[in-house]
Design an enzyme around this catalytic site. Structure first.
Site, PDB file in Angstrom:
ATOM      1  CB  CYS A  19      58.930 -52.128  44.870  1.00  0.00           C
ATOM      2  SG  CYS A  19      57.236 -52.109  45.672  1.00  0.00           S
ATOM      3  CB  CYS A  22      59.272 -54.755  47.539  1.00  0.00           C
ATOM      4  SG  CYS A  22      58.025 -54.744  46.226  1.00  0.00           S
TER       5      CYS A  22
END
Length: 422
Positions: A19, A22
């Site tokens: 991600c 993230c």
């Protein structure tokens, strides 16, 4: 962690290794952990790969990445604020502390008022209203602070019609909850947790969607100090301040810096400075039909929206959804080409090239098939002509046969004539 998590208060980042958001949060998250440890906070900070421990992530209702949750006993509180160090730490300290914070003195009340732009206070003893207040606080503690105080702790300028009472302090003044005029306490607190006038960004606009209010925004350039930009901003501020009693239940006021976000939301290019009113519940919006010159013009525009005479644009109908898909696809392609032209050519040029070759191959195959079919048809027709008329040899034999038949007849007739003569 699963066995011992209830022994402590945890602030956990559920992430996925692939991600991008993230990865962007990771350095901020490390700073959050370091600072909270230095502060001596009782909150433990950690992160978990939700793809490796999907059962635990599913247990806490993790549906996207990254998801930040504060785990306190059997409760799990979602963080929905900006992903900055200070905002995350402030959220953790607020939710980890007491649900209702007591204010024992005027000095403490003044201290809290300086620290928080918006705070809710319950005044009075035990009552059904207090029970409701505690219930709402357990739900909305993720957004704002809840306090309790006795009447003698309040500032001298505060007057209460009756006790018990729930109040909100903001915008340099206070407002008292009235069950008959304001309705449900939870709905009232959810609407009043914002200041009357805000600097609106994408996140704030998303949060305002929970209030059910229309959002009146002056779309300006903060760096532009021209008269027009400052005038529209001042008009919105004046309406928010001077017409609160008329509009605060239905409208939130503020300004937005730049038109990039608002353009993507409206799928249109707005010329700034301008004023737009958004309905975040159904994606409708209203634009003034004439230039807003004064506070009176703005008040008239708002009244037109309330009485239904102003034309609503946008919405969440089928055509608008299709338009949204096309607009998002177009925006994605443009942004890719702007950021990296070579990558854009590769991502979009390669598939288009393959599709073009396939289409060319299909069209070419159809053309050759038609040619072969045409030649076959011609050959078949030729065969049919030869079959109907016969070959040259057959035609010659047929002619010879006819000549043979005629010669025999003539011979017979000649014999008959000779016999008659005899």
């Amino acid at each position: 962690f699963k066995e011992n998590r209830k022994d402590d208060i945890w602030l956990v980042d559920f992430y996925a290794p692939w991600c991008g958001h993230c990865k962007k949060l990771e350095p901020v998250w490390n700073e959050v952990g370091i600072e909270m440890r230095h502060m001596g906070s009782p909150v433990k900070v950690g992160k978990m790969d939700a793809t490796s421990y999907s059962s635990i992530a599913s247990e806490f209702g993790v549906r996207g990445y990254p998801t930040i949750k504060l785990l306190k006993g059997d409760l799990a509180y979602n963080y929905r604020g900006p992903r900055t160090k200070d905002d995350i730490i402030e959220f953790a300290n607020r939710v980890a502390g007491p649900l209702i914070r007591p204010l024992p003195s005027q000095h403490m009340f003044e201290h809290v008022q300086k620290r928080h732009r918006v705070l809710f206070v319950y005044v009075g003893g035990e009552s059904p209203l207090k029970e409701k207040y505690i219930e709402v606080a357990s739900e909305l503690i993720v957004y704002t602070y809840f306090f309790s105080a006795s009447e003698d702790v309040l500032p001298e300028y505060v007057t209460l019609p009756e006790l018990p009472a729930v109040m909100v302090f903001k915008d340099g003044t206070y407002f008292v909850y009235d069950e008959y005029e304001d309705g449900d306490l939870s709905s009232w607190i959810n609407k009043e947790r914002f200041q009357s006038y805000l600097h609106v960004d994408g996140f704030t606009l998303y949060e305002l969607g929970d209030t059910g209010k229309l959002v009146a925004i002056a779309v300006i350039d903060d760096k532009n100090s021209s008269v027009e930009h400052t005038r529209l901003k001042s008009i919105i501020q004046e309406v928010a301040r001077d017409y609160r009693d008329h509009f605060h239940r239905d409208f939130q006021f503020g300004h937005m810096d730049g038109n990039d976000y608002i353009n993507s939301l409206l799928m249109d290019d707005l010329t700034i400075p301008t004023i737009v009113v958004l309905n975040t519940s159904n994606q409708q919006y209203f634009l003034p039909d004439r230039h807003i010159e004064s506070t009176e013009d703005m008040v008239q525009f708002i009244n037109n929206i309330l009485d239904g005479t102003a034309e609503a644009q946008g919405g969440d109908g089928l055509l608008q959804r299709i338009k949204r898909i096309i607009y998002d696809a177009k925006s994605t392609i443009v942004s890719v080409f702007k950021s990296s032209p070579l990558l854009g050519c590769f991502l979009f040029g390669l598939p288009l090239g393959v599709i073009s070759i396939m289409c060319y191959g299909i069209c070419t195959a159809d053309t050759e098939g038609e040619v072969f079919e045409h030649e076959g048809a011609k050959k078949e027709c030729g065969d049919r002509e030869l079959t109907d008329e016969g070959s040259e040899e057959e035609q010659e034999e047929e002619k010879n046969g006819k000549y043979t038949e005629l010669s025999d007849g003539e011979l017979k007739q000649k014999d008959i004539m000779e016999k008659k003569k005899d």
